[in-house]
Motif scaffolding. Structure first.
Motif, PDB file in Angstrom:
ATOM      1  N   ASN A 186       0.886  -1.537   0.231  1.00 58.75           N
ATOM      2  CA  ASN A 186      -0.020  -0.049  -0.282  1.00 58.75           C
ATOM      3  C   ASN A 186       0.859   1.420  -0.262  1.00 58.75           C
ATOM      4  O   ASN A 186       0.073   2.113  -0.123  1.00 58.75           O
ATOM      5  N   LEU A 187       2.231   1.238   0.338  1.00 60.31           N
ATOM      6  CA  LEU A 187       2.710   2.434   0.158  1.00 60.31           C
ATOM      7  C   LEU A 187       3.567   2.876  -1.048  1.00 60.31           C
ATOM      8  O   LEU A 187       4.638   3.331  -1.165  1.00 60.31           O
TER       9      LEU A 187
ATOM     10  N   MET B 280       9.240   1.813   0.429  1.00 55.89           N
ATOM     11  CA  MET B 280      10.378   1.118   0.572  1.00 55.89           C
ATOM     12  C   MET B 280      11.956   1.652   1.981  1.00 55.89           C
ATOM     13  O   MET B 280      11.519   1.611   3.271  1.00 55.89           O
ATOM     14  N   THR B 281      11.589   2.835   1.483  1.00 55.24           N
ATOM     15  CA  THR B 281      12.301   3.801   2.534  1.00 55.24           C
ATOM     16  C   THR B 281      11.663   4.402   3.257  1.00 55.24           C
ATOM     17  O   THR B 281      11.238   4.169   4.836  1.00 55.24           O
ATOM     18  N   PHE B 282       9.793   4.837   3.259  1.00 54.50           N
ATOM     19  CA  PHE B 282       9.433   4.837   3.702  1.00 54.50           C
ATOM     20  C   PHE B 282       9.330   3.780   5.416  1.00 54.50           C
ATOM     21  O   PHE B 282       8.681   3.835   6.735  1.00 54.50           O
ATOM     22  N   PHE B 283       8.363   2.999   4.677  1.00 54.77           N
ATOM     23  CA  PHE B 283       8.741   1.276   5.608  1.00 54.77           C
ATOM     24  C   PHE B 283       9.594   1.323   6.858  1.00 54.77           C
ATOM     25  O   PHE B 283       9.572   1.553   7.899  1.00 54.77           O
ATOM     26  N   SER B 284      10.963   1.140   5.901  1.00 53.05           N
ATOM     27  CA  SER B 284      12.087   1.382   6.873  1.00 53.05           C
ATOM     28  C   SER B 284      12.142   2.771   7.818  1.00 53.05           C
ATOM     29  O   SER B 284      12.499   2.849   8.376  1.00 53.05           O
TER      30      SER B 284
ATOM     31  N   VAL C  12       0.024   4.069  11.899  1.00 54.20           N
ATOM     32  CA  VAL C  12      -0.677   2.654  12.312  1.00 54.20           C
ATOM     33  C   VAL C  12       0.387   1.851  12.534  1.00 54.20           C
ATOM     34  O   VAL C  12       0.919   0.837  13.110  1.00 54.20           O
ATOM     35  N   MET C  13       1.478   2.228  11.040  1.00 55.37           N
ATOM     36  CA  MET C  13       2.891   1.003  10.880  1.00 55.37           C
ATOM     37  C   MET C  13       3.416   0.335  12.472  1.00 55.37           C
ATOM     38  O   MET C  13       3.951   0.242  13.269  1.00 55.37           O
ATOM     39  N   ARG C  14       3.663   2.433  12.412  1.00 61.43           N
ATOM     40  CA  ARG C  14       4.573   2.752  14.154  1.00 61.43           C
ATOM     41  C   ARG C  14       3.863   1.416  15.277  1.00 61.43           C
ATOM     42  O   ARG C  14       4.754   1.077  16.257  1.00 61.43           O
ATOM     43  N   MET C  15       2.326   1.887  15.003  1.00 60.06           N
ATOM     44  CA  MET C  15       1.417   1.288  16.119  1.00 60.06           C
ATOM     45  C   MET C  15       1.786   0.005  16.431  1.00 60.06           C
ATOM     46  O   MET C  15       1.864  -0.346  17.421  1.00 60.06           O
TER      47      MET C  15
END
Length: 1199
Positions: free
Chosen positions: A404-405, A501-505, A446-449
């Motif tokens: 989704n990112l 990927m950068t945003f995710f990591s 939400v990913m951080r949560m």
């Protein structure tokens, strides 16, 4: 009244209506016909028979609609004066029309049904229940006649609920009567709606497969849809017990209907409203039945069927509704489930999560984004966040986020299944882009949560994805970047993957460091990843930018193994000088500039956040920077300065005043040499010499490549940037002991707070004179004779940049251009950029000088005079877009950080003349705008006058906000509110306005405010500006000024002797504000409160205020006398504040402005009927209090 009269009038009306609706009619004809019809409605005594004749079934639909409109007009505007028999006659005829006066349900036009139901509702609003007790029975009887009548009854019940409960378009007492009677009869009404729905659905299901019965089935289906729509109008507000009655029969029916294609959207709508209900938790518990096997089965099978149909708009709308139902169910679960509640986690929670995940992985970006808030609530929930089912979901959720990112799904493209759905949801790529950016930010949250609950999984996934990206071949896609052959554009498949990927990591790694203990951090894995990233080489600026972000994200691992720091620094320094084509002469594109800027800011961030870590490598860093600075053309001035800032940040760690001072002296030596040279002194202090030196008087043949004075400009920029960087970054140690030991502490204030010295002070003060000279020169460039000296190429050099204009007008930037176009396309744009940045930076230096150098700056000899003769010179010619940043970045910080000892010598002498000037300037500007809107004359002088006028007007608005914000910050202390919110100043007009505004009781004048108010001319300027601004057409500024500024300022001068004229003027200004802004609830509430405060406080001393009140249009004199006598008689017990204010608001209603749409609307008057509920009210003031045993209090709360 003869039948012939009615017939001949009707013939004329039919002709007139035909002319109005015929597209071929001429404008004049149509207007005449319209006038005839309107006059007939207003004046003709025989409207009812004519209306009824025109509404007959034999007429065409257009004529019938007009006939019914006449009847509606009669009920709305003549009802109060009609004899009782005529009312009964009209009511019976209208009910007759429902009974037998319309075509069958499938043939009748929807606008006829609509107007017919409106007439009945208008009669109900005037007569039910007191004079028409059998209304519900009559509707019930009608509905028994057949589908046609039942559908109309549904329309009537829905319209009634909307008018009475949703829109509340009738007087309070009537509304109460009707709503209470509806509530008393709700069980009957609900049963009626439910049985109607059930019977018609059953018939529809029986007959829909039989072709012979097709029309009958369709009729039942129509009634079913109408029943669902009507239910939707009631479910929102009726007692929850009706919704959950009979073992939640209604909810069960709605779930069944989710699998009925014709009725599913209406059923989902009703379910959504039911599941979204708030209220007592106890009452909401039965809603958990929807987590049961049966309900879950129907909801999920409906979703699967709709999805399997492919992309059809109807099914897609249904899927969106279902998704909202699941979200609302999740919210109910989170609300009902708690450590102290007896609700248990439903057995089907796992099934629910699976289906919810299906929506999160659906191709539609809109559906994916709809689920995020609920995921967040689940991951945060005190009970559910420990549930093994939810914990098992985290890897799946993160896996879904990885997809989704990735920014795909632009409506104009076809490179992803999401594109098709986006074409339904977004009008343009810009629209989608704005949506996606906020969706991505939400996912980050939400990913951080999720990673808080399971930090290791996230980190592991980030590592895998990063490794994959580092080895994947680059795919630039069909579109090549203009930056260079074979490079990515922002739409290239490789870049969108890198970007995601950068945003995710970044999200998961930062959360891991926050969550895990120090000894649990997987240091070796992190260092391995960091090494892979450092060893990765790419010539693609967009990918390199992502690589740098990954370096920053992994940098905290270096704190465990500092030996990797030199490698990190080398990587960053290599990127500072990044070029696609070595030593290229072509202008750099935005993508290249971004990489270089990114590398600089990464270095600064590292030095800011980990100075202790970098300190041992200071010499290496310093030599790197010296080497880069030695080549004048290698870096832009901003890049040079960024590297110097990084050095200054590390030098703060010396914690040794002398050592740092020597270092700063060495660092700034080149700047001082250049800045203080005789040539530079001449250039900076003479506008003509300055124009010539920067090359703005030239005419240039090739405006793209040729720029002979570029180097001169960059020298000035370099000096200004460096001074700013040093002033901003050089500081003494935060701990007093360290500061004392390092020689930074020079004494204590009388209050006992320490006085520090900044090691940069000596260097910077040496350069101050020339800086002020440059500011004076820059201000003088705007004098007409100087503007005339600009060369042909540079005639518009002092104008705003296009980017600035677009930002002010709120126009989106074209997506691709952001990265692919050169930063400045022509030498004119460069020149504009130079003037704009130079102006801003000079004022940033002055704004930072106070906080940085403190008393050493404030005690500069004659500082106030020097500032007045440089920064505040020639303001008349300086445009609004230059004045705004000056106030924000220079005056505001200077004033906020100034110790009170220097108010008299520095701040007041400066602000006094400034505020007086700003008031005059803004008043003139608003006068021009108001005249313009009154005249609206043509002005074709400019290439594009409309947008130019809009721009000017918007700038005046923004300047007004800036000025009012500055005055508020100087004068009023708001407890617990942070002043430094620049975002708020640029806020859009559509900021949510609170409707109930009561200014904070703690808004008191600051010391500075009192100091300014002591000086008569400044005091006058402040009061006049604050109160005049209330009628300037900027709602945001008006609301802030009203709530924060007006009363504290006026309160300060109340003890003195105000002239009666002045008091009347203040009060009138507030009333004028109401005239301008009364249509906005937020402003209206604040202004009414202010007018009320002024009147209550000053009316006893100034009878003139009553005179002002008497001039308000339509004021009720006797009501005013009553209000006044209560106010002036101190012996009377005061009525409650709210009641006094409401009385006052009714008095001044005549001057409260209305929105344009309501200004010419004809008033509808609905009379109150005899009260349904006779109650003997005790007189509140006396009885309740005397009643010792508290019985009086309970009486207050009885219905």
């Amino acid at each position: 009244m003869s039948a012939e009269q009615v017939s001949s009038l009707c013939e004329q009306l039919v002709k007139a209506v035909t002319v109005i609706m015929d597209p071929a009619s001429t404008q004049r004809y149509r207007l005449e016909a319209l006038k005839f019809c309107e006059e007939f409605k207003e004046k003709c005594p025989i409207c009812v028979p004519c209306g009824l004749k025109l509404a007959e079934k034999t007429q065409t639909a257009i004529v019938r609609h007009f006939g019914l409109q006449i009847l509606e007009h009669v009920v709305k505007f003549r009802w109060n004066n009609m004899p009782r028999l005529e009312k009964v006659y009209l009511k019976n005829n209208v009910m007759g029309l429902i009974s037998s006066g319309t075509q069958s349900i499938l043939e009748e036009e929807s606008h006829i049904k609509d107007v017919l139901s409106r007439i009945v509702v208008e009669m109900i609003k005037r007569e039910w229940p007191q004079h028409w007790p059998d209304m519900l029975k009559e509707l019930d009887t009608l509905s028994k006649q057949g589908e046609t009548q039942t559908e109309l009854v549904m329309f009537i019940l829905l319209r009634l609920a909307e008018d009475v409960v949703t829109f509340q378009t009738l007087p309070t007492q009537r509304r109460r009567d009707i709503q209470q009677t509806l509530t008393q009869n709700m069980e009957k009404i609900f049963n009626f709606l439910l049985s109607t729905l059930q019977q018609n659905v059953n018939k529809y299901r029986r007959m829909k497969t039989d072709l012979a019965q097709e029309p009958k089935a369709q009729a039942n289906c129509r009634v079913g849809i109408a029943a669902l729509n009507t239910l939707a109008g009631y479910i929102d507000w009726v007692a929850l017990s009706h919704i959950t009655a009979d073992n939640c029969k209604l909810l069960e029916m709605l779930c069944l209907l989710l699998n009925e294609p014709e009725l599913q959207v209406g059923a989902a709508e009703c379910l959504l409203i039911a599941v979204s209900r708030k209220g007592k938790l106890e009452d909401r518990k039965p809603l958990m039945v929807l987590f049961g096997d049966v309900a879950m089965h129907y909801i999920l099978s409906a979703a699967q069927t709709a999805d399997a149909e492919g992309l059809v708009e109807k099914h897609y709308v249904f899927l969106k509704r279902l998704c909202q139902v699941l979200c609302a169910l999740g919210s109910q679960l989170c609300a009902l489930l708690g450590s102290d509640s007896d609700v248990e986690t439903p057995a089907n929670f796992g099934k629910y999560l699976d289906s919810f995940l299906a929506f999160t992985t659906h191709p539609s970006q809109f559906l994916r984004s709809s689920t995020q808030i609920t995921w967040g609530a689940l991951f945060r929930h005190e009970v559910l966040s420990h549930d093994p089912l939810l914990l098992a979901m985290i890897p799946k959720y993160l896996r879904a986020s990885m997809t989704n990112l990735v920014k795909v799904g632009f409506p104009s493209k076809t490179d992803s299944p999401s594109c098709e759905y986006s074409r339904f949801d977004f009008d343009s790529d810009e629209d989608f882009n704005a949506f996606f950016n906020s969706f991505r930010a939400q996912q980050g949250e939400v990913m951080r949560m999720a990673c808080r609950l399971d930090p290791r999984t996230g980190f592991q996934m980030a590592g895998e994805w990063l490794k994959y990206q580092l080895t994947a071949p680059v795919d630039t896609g069909p579109m090549n970047s203009k930056t260079g052959e074979g490079l990515c554009s922002i739409f290239s498949p490789s870049f969108v993957q890198w970007d995601a990927m950068t945003f995710f990591s970044e999200s998961v790694i930062s959360q891991m460091f926050r969550t895990l203990d120090k000894d649990e951090i997987p240091v070796n894995d992190g260092i391995d990843l960091l090494q892979l990233v450092l060893n990765f080489e790419t010539k693609d600026p967009l990918i390199l930018s992502c690589v740098l972000t990954n370096v920053s994200a992994l940098f905290p691992f270096v704190t465990y193994q500092p030996e990797y720091l030199p490698q990190v620094l080398s990587k960053l320094f290599a990127s500072v000088t990044f070029e696609v084509i070595e030593e290229s002469k072509a202008p750099r594109t935005r993508a290249v500039k971004n990489v270089r800027r990114h590398a600089c800011s990464s270095i600064i961030k590292m030095c800011r956040d980990y100075p202790q870590l970098v300190l041992p490598n200071f010499e290496m860093l310093y030599n790197h920077v010296k080497q880069l600075l030695s080549n004048e053309l290698l870096l832009t001035q901003m890049e040079k300065c960024a590297l110097m800032e990084a050095l200054v940040l590390i030098s703060n760690q010396f914690k040794d005043y002398e050592r740092q001072k020597v270092f700063l002296e060495e660092l700034m030596a080149p700047v001082a040499g250049l800045w203080l040279s005789p040539e530079m002194q001449r250039v900076l202090s003479d506008p003509e010499a300055f124009i010539s030196y920067v090359g703005a008087d030239n005419k240039i043949a090739d405006p793209v490549l040729e720029d002979p004075s570029g180097l001169n400009r960059s020298r000035i920029s370099f000096c200004v940037y460096t001074i700013l960087g040093v002033v901003k970054r050089a500081r003494w140690p935060a701990a007093t002991e360290e500061a004392k030991a390092g020689g930074f502490l020079v004494g204590y204030m009388p209050s006992g707070s320490p006085i520090y010295r900044n090691p940069c002070t000596e260097q910077v003060l040496k350069l101050l004179d020339n800086l002020l000279a440059l500011i004076r020169t820059h201000n003088n460039l705007y004098m007409p004779e100087m503007v005339a000296r600009l060369g042909e190429t540079f005639a518009k050099a002092l104008d705003m940049l296009e980017v600035e204009k677009n930002a002010i007008l709120g126009l989106p930037q074209p997506l691709l251009e952001l990265y692919d176009s050169p930063v400045y396309k022509t030498v004119l744009e460069r020149m504009q950029g130079f003037f704009c940045t130079l102006y801003d930076n000079c004022f940033h230096i002055l704004g930072n000088a106070g906080p940085s150098m403190q008393q050493d700056f404030y005690t500069v000899e004659g500082l106030a005079t020097q500032l007045l003769s440089s920064a505040f010179i020639n303001l008349n010619n300086i445009p609004d877009y230059r004045l705004r940043p000056m106030l924000r970045v220079f005056v505001k910080p200077l004033v906020l950080s100034c110790p009170s000892e220097y108010y008299e010598t520095l701040v007041c002498p400066m602000l006094g003349p400034l505020f007086t000037y700003l008031h005059v300037r803004l008043s003139q500007k608003w006068q021009v705008i108001n005249q313009r809107s009154m005249l609206c004359e043509d002005d074709a002088a400019d290439d594009n006058p409309e947008s130019q006028e809009m721009l000017e007007e918007q700038l005046v608005r923004l300047l007004t906000r800036e000025v009012m914000d500055l005055i508020t910050v100087c004068c009023v202390s708001k407890k617990g509110v942070e002043h430094n919110s620049t975002a708020a100043v640029d806020g859009d007009d559509d900021e949510a306005m609170a409707t109930e505004v009561t200014p904070p009781a703690s808004a008191e004048l600051t010391e500075l405010g009192k100091c300014l108010m002591k000086q008569e001319d400044v005091c006058t300027a402040l009061l006049i500006t604050a109160y005049t601004s209330l009628s300037w057409k900027d709602t945001l500024s008006c609301q802030r000024t009203t709530t924060q500024l007006c009363w504290p300022l006026l309160k300060q001068v109340l003890p003195g002797n105000l002239l009666p004229d002045a008091v009347s003027w203040f009060f009138t200004s507030v009333l004028k504000g109401l005239q301008t802004h009364g249509q906005h609830d937020g402003c209206m509430a604040a202004l009414v409160h202010l007018a009320f405060q002024i009147y209550e406080a000053l009316r006893p001393r100034y009878a003139e205020l009553k005179g002002v009140m008497e001039q308000i249009p339509d004021i009720q004199r006797d009501s005013l006398e009553q209000f006044d006598s209560k106010l002036l008689n101190p012996t009377l017990q005061k009525v409650a504040d709210k009641r006094r204010k409401d009385h006052f608001k009714r008095l001044i209603a005549g001057c409260i402005g209305k929105p344009l749409g309501e200004q010419f609307r004809k008033e509808v008057h609905i009379r109150n009927l005899p009260s349904l509920f006779k109650k003997v009210k005790p007189s509140l003031e006396s009885d309740v209090l005397e009643n010792e045993d508290g019985e009086g209090l309970t009486a207050l709360f009885e219905p």
